[in-house]
Structures are given as structure tokens and as C-alpha cells.
Design a protein around this motif. Sequence first.
Motif, PDB file in Angstrom:
ATOM      1  N   VAL A 160       0.853  -1.199   0.000  1.00 43.11           N
ATOM      2  CA  VAL A 160       0.000   0.000   0.000  1.00 43.11           C
ATOM      3  C   VAL A 160       0.887   1.248   0.000  1.00 43.11           C
ATOM      4  O   VAL A 160       0.665   2.191  -0.767  1.00 43.11           O
ATOM      5  N   VAL A 161       1.911   1.232   0.847  1.00 43.50           N
ATOM      6  CA  VAL A 161       2.818   2.392   0.942  1.00 43.50           C
ATOM      7  C   VAL A 161       3.552   2.589  -0.391  1.00 43.50           C
ATOM      8  O   VAL A 161       3.744   3.723  -0.848  1.00 43.50           O
ATOM      9  N   ASN A 162       3.934   1.493  -1.016  1.00 43.18           N
ATOM     10  CA  ASN A 162       4.594   1.598  -2.320  1.00 43.18           C
ATOM     11  C   ASN A 162       3.684   2.279  -3.349  1.00 43.18           C
ATOM     12  O   ASN A 162       4.123   3.126  -4.128  1.00 43.18           O
ATOM     13  N   SER A 163       2.397   1.928  -3.314  1.00 41.60           N
ATOM     14  CA  SER A 163       1.451   2.584  -4.228  1.00 41.60           C
ATOM     15  C   SER A 163       1.310   4.068  -3.882  1.00 41.60           C
ATOM     16  O   SER A 163       1.223   4.916  -4.782  1.00 41.60           O
ATOM     17  N   VAL A 182      -5.196  17.869  -2.687  1.00 40.90           N
ATOM     18  CA  VAL A 182      -5.544  16.447  -2.736  1.00 40.90           C
ATOM     19  C   VAL A 182      -4.790  15.756  -1.600  1.00 40.90           C
ATOM     20  O   VAL A 182      -3.626  16.072  -1.337  1.00 40.90           O
ATOM     21  N   ALA A 183      -5.469  14.836  -0.907  1.00 37.07           N
ATOM     22  CA  ALA A 183      -4.809  14.052   0.145  1.00 37.07           C
ATOM     23  C   ALA A 183      -4.780  12.590  -0.268  1.00 37.07           C
ATOM     24  O   ALA A 183      -5.732  12.098  -0.881  1.00 37.07           O
ATOM     25  N   ILE A 184      -3.675  11.914   0.046  1.00 37.73           N
ATOM     26  CA  ILE A 184      -3.615  10.479  -0.249  1.00 37.73           C
ATOM     27  C   ILE A 184      -3.548   9.710   1.071  1.00 37.73           C
ATOM     28  O   ILE A 184      -2.951  10.170   2.045  1.00 37.73           O
ATOM     29  N   HIS A 185      -4.189   8.549   1.087  1.00 38.94           N
ATOM     30  CA  HIS A 185      -4.329   7.768   2.313  1.00 38.94           C
ATOM     31  C   HIS A 185      -4.104   6.290   2.028  1.00 38.94           C
ATOM     32  O   HIS A 185      -4.474   5.793   0.977  1.00 38.94           O
ATOM     33  N   GLY A 186      -3.532   5.597   3.018  1.00 40.98           N
ATOM     34  CA  GLY A 186      -3.406   4.146   2.938  1.00 40.98           C
ATOM     35  C   GLY A 186      -4.405   3.495   3.885  1.00 40.98           C
ATOM     36  O   GLY A 186      -4.626   3.987   4.987  1.00 40.98           O
ATOM     37  N   ALA A 187      -5.006   2.403   3.443  1.00 40.85           N
ATOM     38  CA  ALA A 187      -5.936   1.661   4.293  1.00 40.85           C
ATOM     39  C   ALA A 187      -5.747   0.167   4.046  1.00 40.85           C
ATOM     40  O   ALA A 187      -5.165  -0.233   3.031  1.00 40.85           O
ATOM     41  N   TYR A 188      -6.236  -0.638   4.983  1.00 42.48           N
ATOM     42  CA  TYR A 188      -5.989  -2.077   4.921  1.00 42.48           C
ATOM     43  C   TYR A 188      -7.180  -2.795   5.535  1.00 42.48           C
ATOM     44  O   TYR A 188      -7.573  -2.512   6.672  1.00 42.48           O
ATOM     45  N   PHE A 189      -7.770  -3.699   4.768  1.00 43.33           N
ATOM     46  CA  PHE A 189      -8.975  -4.399   5.222  1.00 43.33           C
ATOM     47  C   PHE A 189      -8.630  -5.828   5.631  1.00 43.33           C
ATOM     48  O   PHE A 189      -8.097  -6.597   4.823  1.00 43.33           O
ATOM     49  N   GLY A 190      -8.917  -6.170   6.880  1.00 44.86           N
ATOM     50  CA  GLY A 190      -8.709  -7.539   7.363  1.00 44.86           C
ATOM     51  C   GLY A 190      -9.949  -8.352   7.053  1.00 44.86           C
ATOM     52  O   GLY A 190     -10.991  -8.168   7.667  1.00 44.86           O
ATOM     53  N   VAL A 191      -9.827  -9.242   6.103  1.00 48.51           N
ATOM     54  CA  VAL A 191     -11.023  -9.883   5.546  1.00 48.51           C
ATOM     55  C   VAL A 191     -11.827 -10.654   6.605  1.00 48.51           C
ATOM     56  O   VAL A 191     -13.046 -10.497   6.696  1.00 48.51           O
ATOM     57  N   ALA A 192     -11.153 -11.461   7.411  1.00 50.59           N
ATOM     58  CA  ALA A 192     -11.896 -12.356   8.311  1.00 50.59           C
ATOM     59  C   ALA A 192     -12.718 -11.596   9.338  1.00 50.59           C
ATOM     60  O   ALA A 192     -13.908 -11.863   9.518  1.00 50.59           O
ATOM     61  N   ALA A 193     -12.082 -10.617  10.011  1.00 47.93           N
ATOM     62  CA  ALA A 193     -12.786  -9.881  11.060  1.00 47.93           C
ATOM     63  C   ALA A 193     -13.502  -8.656  10.501  1.00 47.93           C
ATOM     64  O   ALA A 193     -14.298  -8.019  11.186  1.00 47.93           O
ATOM     65  N   GLY A 194     -13.227  -8.328   9.244  1.00 48.09           N
ATOM     66  CA  GLY A 194     -13.855  -7.162   8.639  1.00 48.09           C
ATOM     67  C   GLY A 194     -13.313  -5.859   9.186  1.00 48.09           C
ATOM     68  O   GLY A 194     -13.958  -4.813   9.114  1.00 48.09           O
ATOM     69  N   GLU A 195     -12.095  -5.933   9.749  1.00 47.78           N
ATOM     70  CA  GLU A 195     -11.519  -4.748  10.382  1.00 47.78           C
ATOM     71  C   GLU A 195     -10.857  -3.831   9.353  1.00 47.78           C
ATOM     72  O   GLU A 195     -10.210  -4.311   8.429  1.00 47.78           O
ATOM     73  N   LEU A 196     -11.011  -2.527   9.540  1.00 43.93           N
ATOM     74  CA  LEU A 196     -10.351  -1.562   8.663  1.00 43.93           C
ATOM     75  C   LEU A 196      -9.245  -0.841   9.426  1.00 43.93           C
ATOM     76  O   LEU A 196      -9.486  -0.282  10.495  1.00 43.93           O
ATOM     77  N   THR A 203       3.294   8.286  11.857  1.00 41.16           N
ATOM     78  CA  THR A 203       4.089   7.146  12.338  1.00 41.16           C
ATOM     79  C   THR A 203       4.301   6.087  11.268  1.00 41.16           C
ATOM     80  O   THR A 203       5.186   5.246  11.392  1.00 41.16           O
ATOM     81  N   GLY A 204       3.476   6.098  10.229  1.00 43.29           N
ATOM     82  CA  GLY A 204       3.561   5.050   9.216  1.00 43.29           C
ATOM     83  C   GLY A 204       2.877   3.757   9.638  1.00 43.29           C
ATOM     84  O   GLY A 204       2.815   2.801   8.885  1.00 43.29           O
ATOM     85  N   GLU A 205       2.328   3.734  10.864  1.00 45.10           N
ATOM     86  CA  GLU A 205       1.650   2.529  11.353  1.00 45.10           C
ATOM     87  C   GLU A 205       0.219   2.466  10.823  1.00 45.10           C
ATOM     88  O   GLU A 205      -0.427   3.499  10.637  1.00 45.10           O
TER      89      GLU A 205
END
Length: 217
Positions: A160-163, A182-196, A203-205
Motif C-alpha cells: 500500500v505504501v509503495n502505491s 488532494v490528500a492520499i491515504h493508505g488503508a488495509y482491510f482484514g477480511v476475516a474480522a472485517g476490520e479496517l 508514524t507510518g503505522e
Amino acid sequence: MPFPELLIDGYRSFRSGRLAREQDRYRELAERGQKPEIMVVGCCDSRVSPEVIFDARPGELFVVRNVANIVPPYAPDGQAHGVSAALEFAVAALKVKHIVVLGHAHCGGVRAFAEDAEPLSPGDFIGKWMRLMAPAVEKAGPVGALSPAQYLARLEQANVVNSLDNLMTFPRLSKLIERGQVAIHGAYFGVAAGELLIRDERTGEFVPADGTSPFKR
Ligand SMILES: [Zn+2]
């Protein structure tokens, strides 16, 4: 083979449900055109539809999806570039205010790359496409004491960070980002728990979107 019954049934359900409820909105969008403020770059994976995850209504999200949610670097080489064309349209014509790169857990593309496995399918395209995420391996750092699942999650997030970094190689877009238009954002979806998870710019975390979740990988 006939047109898939699943789609016919789904369309019937859409027509009597969502379309019926949102008919005015669809008509208005048809007359006035779309004006989404948010672009999402997501993966083709059937489990991670941005419109479903963000509960978006018609006209709200401008979405481009590809294998492993990759934004290739700016390359004005005279070839056809699908993601770059979508970006250009989103930024120059629609004037979106946000671009979200949405990665996800259990990404087959990232796993194939990480395991140096055969491409997902025999063919001419996937191997070359996945090589675009090579810089993400550097960003992810050494495997160290991480379990394979933990390392894959780290690599998916580094991808995601590379993109996001590649978005900055587009001259017009990088100017708009620097000016705060314009703002750019990274996000990550955990499929099993449905967590975003959302990437904290400072921090990059990747941290839970609602700030309360115990979900961690
Ligand atoms: Zn994926």
C-alpha cells in the motif's frame, strides 16, 4: 452458456431494493453527472469491494481495481496505462479531493510475489505486473521473527505504501498533494474480522479506523 443466474437474481434484488429507494439519486446523477470526491485504488479480490466496505452510495466513490491494488509509477512512454488513465481522469476532470489505496489481508497477488511462487495463473501478464511491487519488499524489511502470516500482512501494508509513493511520481498530482488540494491515504482491510486499518501519516503505522479495535496482525 447463458448469462449467470446469480447476476439476474442480484439485479432483480437491486431493482426492487436499492434502485427503488435511490431512484431520484440515480436520475440526478444521470442528469448532472458524477462528482465523487474520493477515489479508491483497490484489489480485484472478490472479498474487498470498496463500495461494500465503505457502504458507499452511487456517485460517491470513483474506483479502480487491479491485482494487488498497485499504482504503477508515472511512465509517459506512449503505452496504454489503465491506472494512470483513471488517475488522470479522477484528478484532472473530477477533481477528487482524496485518493485511498486500499490493501487487504490474504491478498493472493502479494502472497504469490512473497513466496516467489509461480504467477497466480500461467500467462503473459501477472508475473510482470507483480514485479511492480518489488520496492515493497525493501519497505517491509527483513522477515526476522515474524510468522509467515505476520510477514505477509507487513508486506501487504508495505505494498500500500509503495502505491502511495508511486502516486507522488505523477507530476500534476504531486503538486496538488503538496498544495494540500488532494490528500492520499493508505488503508488495509482484514477480511476475516472485517476490520479496517488506516495508515497514520506521522508514524507510518496502520491503526484501527475506529480507534478501539483489538485487531492486530
Ligand atoms: Zn488482493
